[in-house]
Write a protein that holds these residues in place. Structure first.
Motif, PDB file in Angstrom:
ATOM      1  N   ASN A  12       0.815  -1.217   0.000  1.00  0.00           N
ATOM      2  CA  ASN A  12       0.000   0.000   0.000  1.00  0.00           C
ATOM      3  C   ASN A  12       0.847   1.264   0.000  1.00  0.00           C
ATOM      4  O   ASN A  12       0.393   2.314  -0.473  1.00  0.00           O
ATOM      5  CB  ASN A  12      -0.953  -0.016   1.196  1.00  0.00           C
ATOM      6  N   LEU A  13       2.078   1.178   0.526  1.00  0.00           N
ATOM      7  CA  LEU A  13       2.991   2.321   0.433  1.00  0.00           C
ATOM      8  C   LEU A  13       3.276   2.637  -1.028  1.00  0.00           C
ATOM      9  O   LEU A  13       3.194   3.794  -1.462  1.00  0.00           O
ATOM     10  CB  LEU A  13       4.294   2.010   1.174  1.00  0.00           C
ATOM     11  N   TYR A  14       3.596   1.607  -1.819  1.00  0.00           N
ATOM     12  CA  TYR A  14       3.855   1.806  -3.235  1.00  0.00           C
ATOM     13  C   TYR A  14       2.608   2.279  -3.970  1.00  0.00           C
ATOM     14  O   TYR A  14       2.655   3.219  -4.767  1.00  0.00           O
ATOM     15  CB  TYR A  14       4.359   0.501  -3.867  1.00  0.00           C
ATOM     16  N   ILE A  15       1.481   1.623  -3.696  1.00  0.00           N
ATOM     17  CA  ILE A  15       0.238   1.983  -4.381  1.00  0.00           C
ATOM     18  C   ILE A  15      -0.149   3.428  -4.083  1.00  0.00           C
ATOM     19  O   ILE A  15      -0.475   4.206  -4.979  1.00  0.00           O
ATOM     20  CB  ILE A  15      -0.902   1.027  -3.977  1.00  0.00           C
ATOM     21  N   PHE A  41       2.971   6.647   3.376  1.00  0.00           N
ATOM     22  CA  PHE A  41       3.201   5.790   4.544  1.00  0.00           C
ATOM     23  C   PHE A  41       2.009   5.857   5.509  1.00  0.00           C
ATOM     24  O   PHE A  41       1.583   4.829   6.049  1.00  0.00           O
ATOM     25  CB  PHE A  41       4.477   6.214   5.259  1.00  0.00           C
ATOM     26  N   ILE A  42       1.467   7.056   5.716  1.00  0.00           N
ATOM     27  CA  ILE A  42       0.278   7.198   6.561  1.00  0.00           C
ATOM     28  C   ILE A  42      -0.874   6.394   5.967  1.00  0.00           C
ATOM     29  O   ILE A  42      -1.603   5.692   6.683  1.00  0.00           O
ATOM     30  CB  ILE A  42      -0.126   8.679   6.700  1.00  0.00           C
ATOM     31  N   GLY A  43      -1.024   6.474   4.646  1.00  0.00           N
ATOM     32  CA  GLY A  43      -2.064   5.685   3.986  1.00  0.00           C
ATOM     33  C   GLY A  43      -1.820   4.192   4.111  1.00  0.00           C
ATOM     34  O   GLY A  43      -2.762   3.407   4.267  1.00  0.00           O
ATOM     35  N   ALA A  44      -0.536   3.797   4.067  1.00  0.00           N
ATOM     36  CA  ALA A  44      -0.196   2.376   4.207  1.00  0.00           C
ATOM     37  C   ALA A  44      -0.562   1.863   5.603  1.00  0.00           C
ATOM     38  O   ALA A  44      -1.069   0.748   5.755  1.00  0.00           O
ATOM     39  CB  ALA A  44       1.287   2.170   3.928  1.00  0.00           C
ATOM     40  N   LEU A  45      -0.290   2.681   6.619  1.00  0.00           N
ATOM     41  CA  LEU A  45      -0.692   2.293   7.976  1.00  0.00           C
ATOM     42  C   LEU A  45      -2.203   2.200   8.081  1.00  0.00           C
ATOM     43  O   LEU A  45      -2.752   1.327   8.770  1.00  0.00           O
ATOM     44  CB  LEU A  45      -0.151   3.306   8.996  1.00  0.00           C
ATOM     45  N   GLY A  46      -2.894   3.111   7.383  1.00  0.00           N
ATOM     46  CA  GLY A  46      -4.358   3.072   7.384  1.00  0.00           C
ATOM     47  C   GLY A  46      -4.920   1.820   6.744  1.00  0.00           C
ATOM     48  O   GLY A  46      -6.055   1.420   7.038  1.00  0.00           O
ATOM     49  N   SER A  47      -4.120   1.167   5.878  1.00  0.00           N
ATOM     50  CA  SER A  47      -4.590  -0.052   5.214  1.00  0.00           C
ATOM     51  C   SER A  47      -4.722  -1.224   6.182  1.00  0.00           C
ATOM     52  O   SER A  47      -5.339  -2.240   5.855  1.00  0.00           O
ATOM     53  CB  SER A  47      -3.632  -0.432   4.076  1.00  0.00           C
ATOM     54  N   LEU A  48      -4.157  -1.076   7.386  1.00  0.00           N
ATOM     55  CA  LEU A  48      -4.260  -2.152   8.381  1.00  0.00           C
ATOM     56  C   LEU A  48      -5.689  -2.394   8.816  1.00  0.00           C
ATOM     57  O   LEU A  48      -5.988  -3.386   9.498  1.00  0.00           O
ATOM     58  CB  LEU A  48      -3.394  -1.813   9.603  1.00  0.00           C
ATOM     59  N   ILE A  49      -6.605  -1.512   8.411  1.00  0.00           N
ATOM     60  CA  ILE A  49      -8.019  -1.701   8.737  1.00  0.00           C
ATOM     61  C   ILE A  49      -8.562  -2.963   8.067  1.00  0.00           C
ATOM     62  O   ILE A  49      -9.632  -3.453   8.432  1.00  0.00           O
ATOM     63  CB  ILE A  49      -8.840  -0.466   8.314  1.00  0.00           C
ATOM     64  N   ILE A  50      -7.826  -3.487   7.091  1.00  0.00           N
ATOM     65  CA  ILE A  50      -8.250  -4.731   6.448  1.00  0.00           C
ATOM     66  C   ILE A  50      -8.302  -5.881   7.454  1.00  0.00           C
ATOM     67  O   ILE A  50      -9.000  -6.877   7.262  1.00  0.00           O
ATOM     68  CB  ILE A  50      -7.310  -5.085   5.277  1.00  0.00           C
ATOM     69  N   LEU A  51      -7.559  -5.738   8.555  1.00  0.00           N
ATOM     70  CA  LEU A  51      -7.506  -6.792   9.569  1.00  0.00           C
ATOM     71  C   LEU A  51      -8.702  -6.744  10.502  1.00  0.00           C
ATOM     72  O   LEU A  51      -8.925  -7.657  11.302  1.00  0.00           O
ATOM     73  CB  LEU A  51      -6.212  -6.655  10.391  1.00  0.00           C
ATOM     74  N   VAL A  52      -9.491  -5.653  10.400  1.00  0.00           N
ATOM     75  CA  VAL A  52     -10.684  -5.495  11.237  1.00  0.00           C
ATOM     76  C   VAL A  52     -11.850  -6.223  10.577  1.00  0.00           C
ATOM     77  O   VAL A  52     -11.940  -6.264   9.340  1.00  0.00           O
ATOM     78  CB  VAL A  52     -11.013  -3.990  11.407  1.00  0.00           C
ATOM     79  N   PRO A  53     -12.754  -6.824  11.361  1.00  0.00           N
ATOM     80  CA  PRO A  53     -13.937  -7.456  10.757  1.00  0.00           C
ATOM     81  C   PRO A  53     -14.677  -6.481   9.852  1.00  0.00           C
ATOM     82  O   PRO A  53     -14.627  -5.261  10.052  1.00  0.00           O
ATOM     83  CB  PRO A  53     -14.781  -7.830  11.983  1.00  0.00           C
ATOM     84  N   SER A  54     -15.375  -7.023   8.854  1.00  0.00           N
ATOM     85  CA  SER A  54     -16.035  -6.204   7.837  1.00  0.00           C
ATOM     86  C   SER A  54     -16.857  -5.074   8.448  1.00  0.00           C
ATOM     87  O   SER A  54     -17.684  -5.297   9.334  1.00  0.00           O
ATOM     88  CB  SER A  54     -16.941  -7.073   6.965  1.00  0.00           C
ATOM     89  N   LEU A  55     -16.597  -3.855   7.959  1.00  0.00           N
ATOM     90  CA  LEU A  55     -17.332  -2.686   8.421  1.00  0.00           C
ATOM     91  C   LEU A  55     -18.536  -2.441   7.521  1.00  0.00           C
ATOM     92  O   LEU A  55     -18.519  -2.805   6.334  1.00  0.00           O
ATOM     93  CB  LEU A  55     -16.424  -1.453   8.389  1.00  0.00           C
ATOM     94  N   PRO A  56     -19.582  -1.805   8.046  1.00  0.00           N
ATOM     95  CA  PRO A  56     -20.706  -1.407   7.189  1.00  0.00           C
ATOM     96  C   PRO A  56     -20.202  -0.473   6.095  1.00  0.00           C
ATOM     97  O   PRO A  56     -19.212   0.237   6.275  1.00  0.00           O
ATOM     98  CB  PRO A  56     -21.648  -0.678   8.155  1.00  0.00           C
ATOM     99  N   ALA A 128       9.806  -8.436  -3.771  1.00  0.00           N
ATOM    100  CA  ALA A 128      10.610  -8.226  -4.982  1.00  0.00           C
ATOM    101  C   ALA A 128       9.713  -7.989  -6.197  1.00  0.00           C
ATOM    102  O   ALA A 128      10.023  -7.164  -7.069  1.00  0.00           O
ATOM    103  CB  ALA A 128      11.510  -9.429  -5.228  1.00  0.00           C
ATOM    104  N   ALA A 129       8.596  -8.717  -6.252  1.00  0.00           N
ATOM    105  CA  ALA A 129       7.670  -8.538  -7.370  1.00  0.00           C
ATOM    106  C   ALA A 129       7.020  -7.164  -7.310  1.00  0.00           C
ATOM    107  O   ALA A 129       6.815  -6.507  -8.338  1.00  0.00           O
ATOM    108  CB  ALA A 129       6.598  -9.634  -7.334  1.00  0.00           C
ATOM    109  N   ILE A 130       6.699  -6.702  -6.101  1.00  0.00           N
ATOM    110  CA  ILE A 130       6.110  -5.372  -5.929  1.00  0.00           C
ATOM    111  C   ILE A 130       7.075  -4.311  -6.453  1.00  0.00           C
ATOM    112  O   ILE A 130       6.682  -3.394  -7.178  1.00  0.00           O
ATOM    113  CB  ILE A 130       5.795  -5.101  -4.440  1.00  0.00           C
ATOM    114  N   ILE A 131       8.350  -4.457  -6.095  1.00  0.00           N
ATOM    115  CA  ILE A 131       9.361  -3.495  -6.530  1.00  0.00           C
ATOM    116  C   ILE A 131       9.504  -3.516  -8.055  1.00  0.00           C
ATOM    117  O   ILE A 131       9.606  -2.466  -8.704  1.00  0.00           O
ATOM    118  CB  ILE A 131      10.710  -3.800  -5.857  1.00  0.00           C
TER     119      ILE A 131
END
Length: 273
Positions: A12-15, A41-56, A128-131
């Motif tokens: 997500n940092l790269y994206i 990087f802030i956005g990449a940390l925000g992507s950790l919400i994927i680990l939370v159960p599905s939100l409405p 490596a593939a991401i890079i």
């Protein structure tokens, strides 16, 4: 499918970086790589919400908008409300385009190791593939950017208004995609102006510099011209308008004539929508 936090953040940092870059390209706006990396990087940390159960859907949408607004603020800095709204809107549009492409990939090429949860994508692929994919995307965007710039901005003349503390000047600017002058510390693009055309707004320390007087603190950047390499001083203007639109740039002062009818030279990417 197992989600690896390091791959998630790196991906997500790269994206996010390239989404921000795509936004800057669409807005034809200069940017700071350091700010973009921090925002990504802030956005990449925000992507950790994927680990939370599905939100409405509503909660997920509010979270994405809030995160996108924060990323935009960090990446592009403070702006007028209208300009910030346009910037944030373009970033959201680029995100929606990316989300649409990823959904299409998932629909047409499933089952592949991809998860989309709470507005976040995750691919189980090696770093490596991401890079490698990022490098390929980098050169592709550079190529598209070069071709588009050559056909759409070649030898385009624009009106440049530069505001000082007590005066303002109006210049005839030449949009040149080959003008890559920028501040080495902030990556902010620089508009190269003829000294004689902007004497009314040139700061006293730059006047002293050209008079051969020692100046303790002055910002210089390298500039390559047909006559050779040199160093020119730069300064912050109170405001810059290019064809009536606000621009984020520094002013570089050249004692040499620029040639032709232009009073200044700038990269067309400086111009914002």
């Amino acid at each position: 499918m197992v989600i690896y936090a390091d791959v998630l953040v790196a991906l997500n940092l790269y994206i996010n970086y390239f989404l921000l870059w795509g936004t800057a390209l669409m807005l034809k706006r200069g940017f700071s790589r350091k700010r973009f990396v921090l925002a990504a990087f802030i956005g990449a940390l925000g992507s950790l919400i994927i680990l939370v159960p599905s939100l409405p859907f509503a909660a997920s949408a509010v979270y994405k908008i809030a995160l996108g607004t924060a990323i935009t603020l960090i990446a592009f800095g403070k702006q007028k409300p209208a300009e910030f709204a346009v910037c944030a809107l373009f970033f959201l549009v680029v995100n929606f385009i990316f989300a649409g492409v990823m959904n299409a990939l998932w629909m047409f090429f499933a089952p592949i190791e991809m998860i989309y949860e709470n507005g976040v994508f995750y691919f189980n692929i090696p770093i490596a593939a991401i890079i490698a994919f990022t490098a390929a995307a980098f050169f592709l965007i550079k190529l598209i950017k070069f071709i588009f710039g050559k056909f759409s901005h070649k030898d385009k003349i624009c009106e440049v208004k530069i505001f000082g503390k007590k005066a303002e000047v109006t210049l005839k600017g030449l949009c040149d995609t080959g003008c890559s002058a920028e501040d080495l510390f902030t990556d902010t693009p620089v508009i190269i102006c003829e000294y004689e055309k902007i004497t009314e707004i040139v700061p006293p320390d730059i006047e002293d510099f050209f008079a051969g007087i020692f100046v303790e603190k002055i910002r210089l950047i390298p500039l390559s011209t047909i006559n050779g390499d040199t160093l020119i001083p730069i300064f912050n203007a109170e405001k810059i308008l290019i064809n009536g639109k606000s621009a984020n740039a520094l002013i570089g002062v050249s004692r040499a004539r620029l040639g032709g009818d232009a009073d200044c030279v700038l990269n067309p990417e400086i111009i914002s929508l």
